[in-house]
Design a protein around this motif. Structure first.
Motif, mmCIF file in Angstrom:
data_model
loop_
_atom_site.group_PDB
_atom_site.id
_atom_site.type_symbol
_atom_site.label_atom_id
_atom_site.label_comp_id
_atom_site.label_asym_id
_atom_site.label_seq_id
_atom_site.Cartn_x
_atom_site.Cartn_y
_atom_site.Cartn_z
ATOM 1 N N MET A 1 0.837 -1.203 0.000
ATOM 2 C CA MET A 1 0.000 0.000 0.000
ATOM 3 C C MET A 1 0.868 1.248 0.000
ATOM 4 O O MET A 1 0.577 2.218 -0.718
ATOM 5 N N GLY A 2 1.949 1.240 0.762
ATOM 6 C CA GLY A 2 2.869 2.383 0.779
ATOM 7 C C GLY A 2 3.487 2.635 -0.588
ATOM 8 O O GLY A 2 3.578 3.785 -1.039
ATOM 9 N N LYS A 3 3.893 1.559 -1.273
ATOM 10 C CA LYS A 3 4.455 1.698 -2.619
ATOM 11 C C LYS A 3 3.410 2.226 -3.597
ATOM 12 O O LYS A 3 3.699 3.097 -4.426
ATOM 13 N N ALA A 4 2.196 1.706 -3.497
ATOM 14 C CA ALA A 4 1.121 2.150 -4.386
ATOM 15 C C ALA A 4 0.803 3.627 -4.150
ATOM 16 O O ALA A 4 0.570 4.386 -5.099
ATOM 17 N N TRP A 5 0.818 4.051 -2.891
ATOM 18 C CA TRP A 5 0.564 5.456 -2.551
ATOM 19 C C TRP A 5 1.654 6.349 -3.145
ATOM 20 O O TRP A 5 1.363 7.375 -3.753
ATOM 21 N N GLU A 6 2.908 5.962 -2.975
ATOM 22 C CA GLU A 6 4.015 6.748 -3.523
ATOM 23 C C GLU A 6 3.893 6.873 -5.045
ATOM 24 O O GLU A 6 4.104 7.945 -5.603
ATOM 25 N N ASN A 7 3.557 5.786 -5.707
ATOM 26 C CA ASN A 7 3.370 5.829 -7.160
ATOM 27 C C ASN A 7 2.195 6.715 -7.545
ATOM 28 O O ASN A 7 2.271 7.464 -8.525
ATOM 29 N N LEU A 8 1.122 6.628 -6.783
ATOM 30 C CA LEU A 8 -0.047 7.454 -7.072
ATOM 31 C C LEU A 8 0.287 8.939 -6.923
ATOM 32 O O LEU A 8 -0.147 9.763 -7.733
ATOM 33 N N LEU A 9 1.074 9.282 -5.920
ATOM 34 C CA LEU A 9 1.493 10.681 -5.752
ATOM 35 C C LEU A 9 2.316 11.144 -6.951
ATOM 36 O O LEU A 9 2.131 12.266 -7.446
ATOM 37 N N LYS A 10 3.213 10.294 -7.434
ATOM 38 C CA LYS A 10 4.018 10.645 -8.611
ATOM 39 C C LYS A 10 3.130 10.835 -9.835
ATOM 40 O O LYS A 10 3.349 11.756 -10.633
ATOM 41 N N ILE A 11 2.155 9.982 -9.983
ATOM 42 C CA ILE A 11 1.219 10.089 -11.106
ATOM 43 C C ILE A 11 0.437 11.394 -10.992
ATOM 44 O O ILE A 11 0.264 12.115 -11.982
ATOM 45 N N TYR A 12 -0.010 11.725 -9.791
ATOM 46 C CA TYR A 12 -0.760 12.966 -9.604
ATOM 47 C C TYR A 12 0.118 14.180 -9.932
ATOM 48 O O TYR A 12 -0.326 15.104 -10.620
ATOM 49 N N VAL A 13 1.336 14.167 -9.451
ATOM 50 C CA VAL A 13 2.256 15.283 -9.711
ATOM 51 C C VAL A 13 2.496 15.429 -11.219
ATOM 52 O O VAL A 13 2.534 16.551 -11.739
ATOM 53 N N ALA A 14 2.610 14.320 -11.927
ATOM 54 C CA ALA A 14 2.796 14.385 -13.386
ATOM 55 C C ALA A 14 1.587 15.055 -14.051
ATOM 56 O O ALA A 14 1.751 15.856 -14.978
ATOM 57 N N GLU A 15 0.391 14.766 -13.589
ATOM 58 C CA GLU A 15 -0.814 15.425 -14.122
ATOM 59 C C GLU A 15 -0.825 16.902 -13.732
ATOM 60 O O GLU A 15 -1.175 17.769 -14.528
ATOM 61 N N GLN A 16 -0.432 17.172 -12.501
ATOM 62 C CA GLN A 16 -0.418 18.541 -11.980
ATOM 63 C C GLN A 16 0.569 19.421 -12.746
ATOM 64 O O GLN A 16 0.341 20.622 -12.914
ATOM 65 N N GLU A 17 1.656 18.837 -13.229
ATOM 66 C CA GLU A 17 2.676 19.609 -13.948
ATOM 67 C C GLU A 17 2.162 20.188 -15.259
ATOM 68 O O GLU A 17 2.773 21.085 -15.826
ATOM 69 N N LYS A 18 1.023 19.709 -15.724
ATOM 70 C CA LYS A 18 0.432 20.220 -16.963
ATOM 71 C C LYS A 18 -0.302 21.551 -16.749
ATOM 72 O O LYS A 18 -0.716 22.190 -17.709
ATOM 73 N N ILE A 19 -0.449 21.969 -15.505
ATOM 74 C CA ILE A 19 -1.170 23.206 -15.190
ATOM 75 C C ILE A 19 -0.324 24.417 -15.562
ATOM 76 O O ILE A 19 0.874 24.464 -15.281
ATOM 77 N N ASN A 20 -0.955 25.398 -16.157
ATOM 78 C CA ASN A 20 -0.319 26.682 -16.420
ATOM 79 C C ASN A 20 -0.523 27.533 -15.166
ATOM 80 O O ASN A 20 -1.592 28.117 -14.963
ATOM 81 N N TRP A 21 0.498 27.580 -14.319
ATOM 82 C CA TRP A 21 0.368 28.235 -13.012
ATOM 83 C C TRP A 21 0.163 29.738 -13.137
ATOM 84 O O TRP A 21 -0.542 30.342 -12.321
ATOM 85 N N ASN A 22 0.776 30.363 -14.131
ATOM 86 C CA ASN A 22 0.581 31.807 -14.328
ATOM 87 C C ASN A 22 -0.881 32.114 -14.652
ATOM 88 O O ASN A 22 -1.475 33.033 -14.079
ATOM 89 N N ARG A 23 -1.451 31.346 -15.565
ATOM 90 C CA ARG A 23 -2.853 31.561 -15.947
ATOM 91 C C ARG A 23 -3.782 31.284 -14.764
ATOM 92 O O ARG A 23 -4.722 32.027 -14.513
#
Length: 187
Positions: free
Chosen positions: A158-180
């Motif tokens: 579960m800990g490994k799955a959580w860590e992977n899920l956080l990485k996946i979320y961060v990868a999606e989050q990186e697509k955000i245009n923070w200035n906009r």
């Protein structure tokens, strides 16, 4: 601008538009921006103790992040009617269908999809049980969560799955245009 810059600026904002809903992960800190309020999110590190409520709490956090990944992909950070309607629909979709959708979209690989499906079988069994004594986990062979070794294996996976899920979320989050996004929040 990056996520760290955005967090520093948003913490100083006196007024934040309620039109944004976004879960934010910045290094090991999590935040939730919703209805004009910026607050702390979950801890980066999962704490799982050997009881039913703790196990269900962990799955609840994961399910929340599943929904937030779907929201990011479909409506980004909107908190308007489309957000409320999507959240309504997401509550109707079983977790196993969301996991399969992530595989279809290429968000999860086949092995991670299999691991998540096996973990969420534990959630389903736990929901329908009074205690962990009745719950088994099937990573390869069926093991009882009531045993020391069985719970330890579940906790590690579960800990490994959580860590992977956080990485996946961060990868999606990186697509955000923070200035906009910052301009939208200020208006």
């Amino acid at each position: 601008m990056n996520v760290s810059d955005f967090v520093v600026i948003i913490k100083k904002q006196k007024k934040i538009s309620p039109k944004t809903r976004l879960y934010i992960i910045d290094k090991n800190k999590h935040y939730f921006l919703n209805d004009g309020i910026f607050k702390n999110g979950f801890d980066s590190k999962l704490t799982i103790i050997k009881n039913r409520d703790s196990v269900l709490s962990v799955f609840s956090k994961m399910a929340f992040l599943f929904d937030e990944i779907i929201r990011l992909r479909i409506i980004t950070h909107s908190n308007q009617n489309d957000s409320k309607e999507l959240l309504y629909l997401l509550n109707l979709i079983p977790i196993n269908r969301k996991i399969r959708t992530f595989l279809d979209w290429g968000v999860f690989g086949p092995e991670y999809t299999r691991d998540m499906s096996r973990l969420f079988e534990v959630r389903n069994d736990t929901v329908h049980s009074v205690s962990l004594d009745e719950v088994t986990y099937n990573p390869k062979n069926s093991i009882s969560l009531s045993s020391v070794g069985g719970f330890k294996k579940f906790k590690i996976d579960m800990g490994k799955a959580w860590e992977n899920l956080l990485k996946i979320y961060v990868a999606e989050q990186e697509k955000i245009n923070w200035n906009r996004l910052l301009e939208e929040i200020k208006s």
